[in-house]
Design an enzyme around this catalytic site. Sequence first.
Site, PDB file in Angstrom:
ATOM      1  CG  ASN A   8      -1.983  -2.132   6.625  1.00  0.00           C
ATOM      2  OD1 ASN A   8      -2.781  -1.192   6.074  1.00  0.00           O
ATOM      3  ND2 ASN A   8      -2.078  -3.445   6.284  1.00  0.00           N
ATOM      4  CE  LYS A  10      -3.870  -4.999   9.092  1.00  0.00           C
ATOM      5  NZ  LYS A  10      -4.111  -6.418   9.390  1.00  0.00           N
ATOM      6  CG  HIS A  88      -1.710  -7.018   3.888  1.00  0.00           C
ATOM      7  ND1 HIS A  88      -2.639  -7.695   4.573  1.00  0.00           N
ATOM      8  CD2 HIS A  88      -0.842  -6.438   5.054  1.00  0.00           C
ATOM      9  CE1 HIS A  88      -2.655  -7.865   5.755  1.00  0.00           C
ATOM     10  NE2 HIS A  88      -1.112  -7.105   6.146  1.00  0.00           N
ATOM     11  CD  GLU A  90      -5.679  -8.072   6.566  1.00  0.00           C
ATOM     12  OE1 GLU A  90      -5.691  -6.863   6.101  1.00  0.00           O
ATOM     13  OE2 GLU A  90      -5.145  -8.281   7.852  1.00  0.00           O
ATOM     14  CD  GLU A 160       2.840  -7.781   6.985  1.00  0.00           C
ATOM     15  OE1 GLU A 160       2.854  -6.901   7.899  1.00  0.00           O
ATOM     16  OE2 GLU A 160       1.745  -8.195   6.345  1.00  0.00           O
ATOM     17  N   GLY A 166      -2.041 -10.044  13.160  1.00  0.00           N
ATOM     18  CA  GLY A 166      -3.533  -9.867  13.901  1.00  0.00           C
ATOM     19  C   GLY A 166      -3.671 -10.916  14.921  1.00  0.00           C
ATOM     20  CB  SER A 205       1.623 -10.013  16.558  1.00  0.00           C
ATOM     21  OG  SER A 205       0.400 -10.545  16.192  1.00  0.00           O
TER      22      SER A 205
END
Length: 242
Positions: A8, A10, A88, A90, A160, A166, A205
């Site tokens: 991904n 992004k 996701h 985000e 996730e 991240g 991560s």
Amino acid sequence: MTKLLVANWKMNKNGKECQDFLDTFMAKYSGQRAAWIAPQSLYVKLVINSGIMAGLQNCSEFVSGAYTGEVSAKTFKEMGGHFVILGHSERRQYFQETSKSLNAKVKTALKEGLKVVYCVGETLPERDSHQTLLIIGDQLHQGLNDMSEANAENLIIAYEPVWAIGTGKTASPAQAQEVHAFIRDELTKKFPAFGQKIKILYGGSVKPDNVEELLGQKDIDGGLVGGASLKAQDFLALCGDK
Ligand code: PEP
């Protein structure tokens, strides 16, 4: 089951950076693990042309029409695209997507013949208050509500934990396996014919130095990777190609 690594990217990489990555990656990629890439949607054609499975990071719940700024799953499929990442964290955090609203996107993308990587995951306060499995169960049931079993072969789940994305913090292999086993049970109850075959990816991560231990867990079928997918050498290492 062949392990699957999904990159991904992004909102990173311009066209030249995408092409440089693809050239370096394809020169060494052996195919022992499946590798899929979701670049910024402007550059999906570069990924399609390289022969790698190409994805979007979001798509519209609508197929076509007066929906300014949206990207159509149907058009993407027609141009040779393969998959879409939906839900996701985000997107949930910054764009107010909820499992209920994502349900329409999941169904549209599957109906149009795309594979869907549907993301679920708990926040740190939810984990600390022992609600992880409750939250994951809700995200699965709402996001996959009313989905036909015939489409389940095109479904992939990504677990996730939000606190591991991240941040450099990874769920321990045992923490991840516990949630993956729960997801596997839920999928098998919902889709008796396909539940055992649906890939469940771990994201948060994932790096070359922890990937083998994570992928060694019984119900971890691959990874959804942000940071470590941006360098061709690191993504090659995740794919088992040093
Ligand atoms: C992600 O964005 O899906 C992700 C898992 O990111 P990272 O690998 O950087 O934690």
